[in-house]
Enzyme design. Structure first.
Site, PDB file in Angstrom:
ATOM      1  N   GLN A  83      44.598  44.940  36.715  1.00 33.82           N
ATOM      2  CA  GLN A  83      44.635  43.479  36.747  1.00 33.82           C
ATOM      3  C   GLN A  83      43.707  42.787  35.760  1.00 33.82           C
ATOM      4  O   GLN A  83      43.852  41.583  35.549  1.00 33.82           O
ATOM      5  CB  GLN A  83      44.282  42.990  38.162  1.00 33.82           C
ATOM      6  CG  GLN A  83      45.405  43.183  39.171  1.00 33.82           C
ATOM      7  CD  GLN A  83      45.029  42.581  40.509  1.00 33.82           C
ATOM      8  OE1 GLN A  83      44.310  43.173  41.268  1.00 33.82           O
ATOM      9  NE2 GLN A  83      45.526  41.384  40.770  1.00 33.82           N
ATOM     10  N   CYS A 120      44.716  49.269  47.591  1.00 35.04           N
ATOM     11  CA  CYS A 120      43.520  48.429  47.614  1.00 35.04           C
ATOM     12  C   CYS A 120      43.906  47.217  48.451  1.00 35.04           C
ATOM     13  O   CYS A 120      44.404  47.389  49.557  1.00 35.04           O
ATOM     14  CB  CYS A 120      43.046  48.095  46.208  1.00 35.04           C
ATOM     15  SG  CYS A 120      44.355  47.688  45.033  1.00 35.04           S
ATOM     16  N   ASP A 130      36.229  44.184  44.294  1.00 33.57           N
ATOM     17  CA  ASP A 130      37.527  43.566  44.047  1.00 33.57           C
ATOM     18  C   ASP A 130      37.542  42.933  42.657  1.00 33.57           C
ATOM     19  O   ASP A 130      36.572  42.308  42.231  1.00 33.57           O
ATOM     20  CB  ASP A 130      37.793  42.510  45.116  1.00 33.57           C
ATOM     21  CG  ASP A 130      39.229  42.021  45.103  1.00 33.57           C
ATOM     22  OD1 ASP A 130      40.087  42.717  44.527  1.00 33.57           O
ATOM     23  OD2 ASP A 130      39.486  40.966  45.696  1.00 33.57           O
ATOM     24  N   ILE A 178      47.586  46.926  43.196  1.00 31.99           N
ATOM     25  CA  ILE A 178      47.959  46.963  41.779  1.00 31.99           C
ATOM     26  C   ILE A 178      46.755  47.134  40.858  1.00 31.99           C
ATOM     27  O   ILE A 178      46.855  47.786  39.826  1.00 31.99           O
ATOM     28  CB  ILE A 178      48.751  45.703  41.352  1.00 31.99           C
ATOM     29  CG1 ILE A 178      47.984  44.426  41.671  1.00 31.99           C
ATOM     30  CG2 ILE A 178      50.115  45.685  42.004  1.00 31.99           C
ATOM     31  CD1 ILE A 178      48.687  43.143  41.232  1.00 31.99           C
ATOM     32  N   GLY A 179      45.593  46.551  41.194  1.00 38.28           N
ATOM     33  CA  GLY A 179      44.440  46.592  40.298  1.00 38.28           C
ATOM     34  C   GLY A 179      43.689  47.901  40.370  1.00 38.28           C
ATOM     35  O   GLY A 179      43.794  48.774  39.504  1.00 38.28           O
ATOM     36  N   ARG A 180      42.900  48.077  41.422  1.00 32.57           N
ATOM     37  CA  ARG A 180      42.161  49.315  41.608  1.00 32.57           C
ATOM     38  C   ARG A 180      43.103  50.505  41.782  1.00 32.57           C
ATOM     39  O   ARG A 180      42.833  51.607  41.285  1.00 32.57           O
ATOM     40  CB  ARG A 180      41.225  49.172  42.817  1.00 32.57           C
ATOM     41  CG  ARG A 180      40.050  48.252  42.550  1.00 32.57           C
ATOM     42  CD  ARG A 180      39.254  47.908  43.804  1.00 32.57           C
ATOM     43  NE  ARG A 180      39.878  46.823  44.561  1.00 32.57           N
ATOM     44  CZ  ARG A 180      39.300  46.210  45.588  1.00 32.57           C
ATOM     45  NH1 ARG A 180      38.084  46.590  45.974  1.00 32.57           N
ATOM     46  NH2 ARG A 180      39.904  45.220  46.216  1.00 32.57           N
ATOM     47  N   SER A 181      44.212  50.283  42.482  1.00 34.83           N
ATOM     48  CA  SER A 181      45.177  51.370  42.697  1.00 34.83           C
ATOM     49  C   SER A 181      45.781  51.824  41.371  1.00 34.83           C
ATOM     50  O   SER A 181      45.930  53.027  41.118  1.00 34.83           O
ATOM     51  CB  SER A 181      46.286  50.899  43.650  1.00 34.83           C
ATOM     52  OG  SER A 181      45.761  50.519  44.904  1.00 34.83           O
TER      53      SER A 181
END
Length: 494
Positions: free
Chosen positions: A272, A226, A192, A230-233
């Protein structure tokens, strides 16, 4: 030099220049600042009946690209459609399902004719639940049925690898008895707010997703999630789309920054951290040199120059500069929610739901401390120092929820400073434990106070009912008797 090599060199030049300047934080912050001009609304997510369908208070789906459910009592789901038309790609980005949104999630998969689900997080990360267990794991409990949307999901098989698991599931519409197979790609080694250890492992994952046909135009868009979506996706979608563009338009320069900005017009906050942006560039460059990705093998010992430089930059012996680290996180939701609810609580609005939410936060918050990009997609500081930006963000008041995030540093950040500055490490650890105990005691006291006030309110309500009910009965009898007496008197007069 081929056209593909020329394109890669342009992207690689940008990558090397930013590395040389230790400038990923400034580069990332400039992208966030440019998004300040976006004026897209998130009105559906703010409706009272939809607020509890969002995992995080400050991550909301834009109205103009949100997925609309076609049946059931609710048409809202926290998901956006991302279209990259010139790459002939589209993706559905969503949050990790909550216990009360699992059925909506599977209904969306059915209605959108999705071939695959790409899960980029683990259910539990850092001792916190980041996503509800929404899919059958194996044949011990092979079937999940969701009566409210008439959907059934069956486990069929799975295939494990070192970094991810591929499950085959069957989804059935109980109204029509139609069914189809769904592939569930579960990436299990992506931390994460972080990145995979090396681009090569991620590219093998992407290659398997592509081979499955999940990204083809003749099926519905894949669902990518995720925890916040927003971040990993966002990282996955940016890398995949850019590699498609390199394949399709070898003569044209690829502007990764422009592609990310365009994708952010469909869903807020994609990618992110500066670290995720750096990883995206490295994966794009490495992937372009191995196109088509069908040629990806399992050899992770490549000595490609970009991979070597990326490994060096992220190795503990060659760490990122301080400004390139992800920003510190806001305080845990439990503390900020407890404070705001205690401040706003009045005898008329005390409820079991309020108390339950506070108790759940104390026992173990289901979500991560909130991502620090606010709902209106506006950075609160243009400074390239991310810690300053984060501090401003923490102080931001969320008008929609009536919640003011704590303006003190998170426990992890404060404890880290304490441990680093203390002359005695054991004394520092003892101080950290003491502070945590004091915090837990404060929260427990607040909960007890809420229970006490709730009990007083219930006793007051019971007293009012016991006091006024006899009066109402007596008054009713008196009025009724008076009316009868008047009628009798008038009758006798006549």
């Amino acid at each position: 030099m081929t056209s593909d090599e020329e394109t890669v060199m342009n992207v690689e030049t940008v990558y090397r220049e930013i590395n040389a300047k230790h400038g990923w934080a400034a580069f990332y912050q400039a992208i966030r600042s440019e998004c300040e001009s976006f004026e897209y609304t998130c009105n559906e997510s703010k409706k009272p009946q939809n607020k509890n369908l969002n995992r995080y208070r400050d991550v909301a789906p834009y109205d103009h690209t949100r997925i609309i459910l076609k049946r059931g009592v609710c048409d809202y789901i926290h998901a956006n459609l991302i279209r990259v038309d010139h790459a002939e790609r589209q993706y559905i980005l969503t949050q990790g399902p909550l216990p009360n949104t699992i059925s909506h999630f599977w209904l969306m998969v059915w209605e959108q004719n999705c071939r695959a689900i790409l899960m980029l997080n683990k259910v539990i990360e850092k001792n916190q639940i980041k996503c509800h267990q929404y899919f059958p794991l194996d044949d011990t409990k092979p079937t999940l049925t969701f009566e409210d949307v008439s959907i059934k999901v069956d486990y069929i098989s799975k295939k494990d690898s070192s970094d991810y698991t591929i499950r085959t599931l069957r989804i059935t519409d109980l109204e029509s008895n139609d069914s189809r197979e769904i592939l569930h790609f579960h990436y299990t080694t992506w931390p994460d707010f972080g990145v995979p250890q090396r681009p090569t492992a991620f590219l093998r994952f992407l290659a398997d997703v592509r081979k499955s046909g999940a990204l083809d135009q003749n099926v519905g868009p894949p669902v990518v999630h995720c925890s916040a979506g927003i971040g990993r996706s966002g990282t996955f979608c940016l890398v995949d789309a850019c590699l498609v563009l390199i394949e399709k338009y070898g003569l044209n320069d690829l502007d990764v920054r422009h592609e990310l900005l365009e994708m952010r017009r469909s869903r807020m906050g994609l990618i992110q951290t500066p670290e995720q942006l750096c990883f995206s560039y490295a994966a794009i460059i490495q992937g372009a040199k191995q196109l088509p990705l069908d040629n990806m093998d399992n050899d992770d010992t490549t000595h490609d120059e970009i991979i070597t430089s990326y490994d060096e930059m992220n190795n503990k012996n060659h760490p990122l500069e301080k400004d390139d680290e992800p920003p510190p996180l806001p305080p845990p939701r439990g503390e900020s929610l407890t404070r705001s609810m205690m401040a706003d609580l009045s005898p008329d609005d005390s409820s079991d739901n309020d108390l339950m939410s506070i108790t759940e936060e104390l026992e173990g918050p289901p979500d991560k401390p909130l991502p620090c990009e606010p709902p209106n997609h506006v950075d609160l500081s243009a400074d390239t120092n991310l810690s300053t930006s984060n501090t401003n963000c923490v102080r931001e008041q969320n008008a929609d929820d009536g919640v003011v995030l704590d303006d003190t540093p998170s426990d992890d950040a404060e404890n880290s400073v304490l441990l680093n500055n203390s002359p005695s490490n054991s004394d520092a650890k003892e101080e950290v434990r003491r502070r945590k105990m004091e915090k837990n005691e404060r929260l427990a006291t607040q909960v007890r106070e809420m229970k006490r006030r709730q009990k007083e309110m219930e006793e007051w309500q019971n007293f009012k009912r016991s006091l006024f009910n006899p009066l109402k009965i007596s008054l009713g009898i008196g009025i009724g008797g008076g009316i009868i007496a008047i009628c009798y008197y008038l009758y006798m007069r006549s």
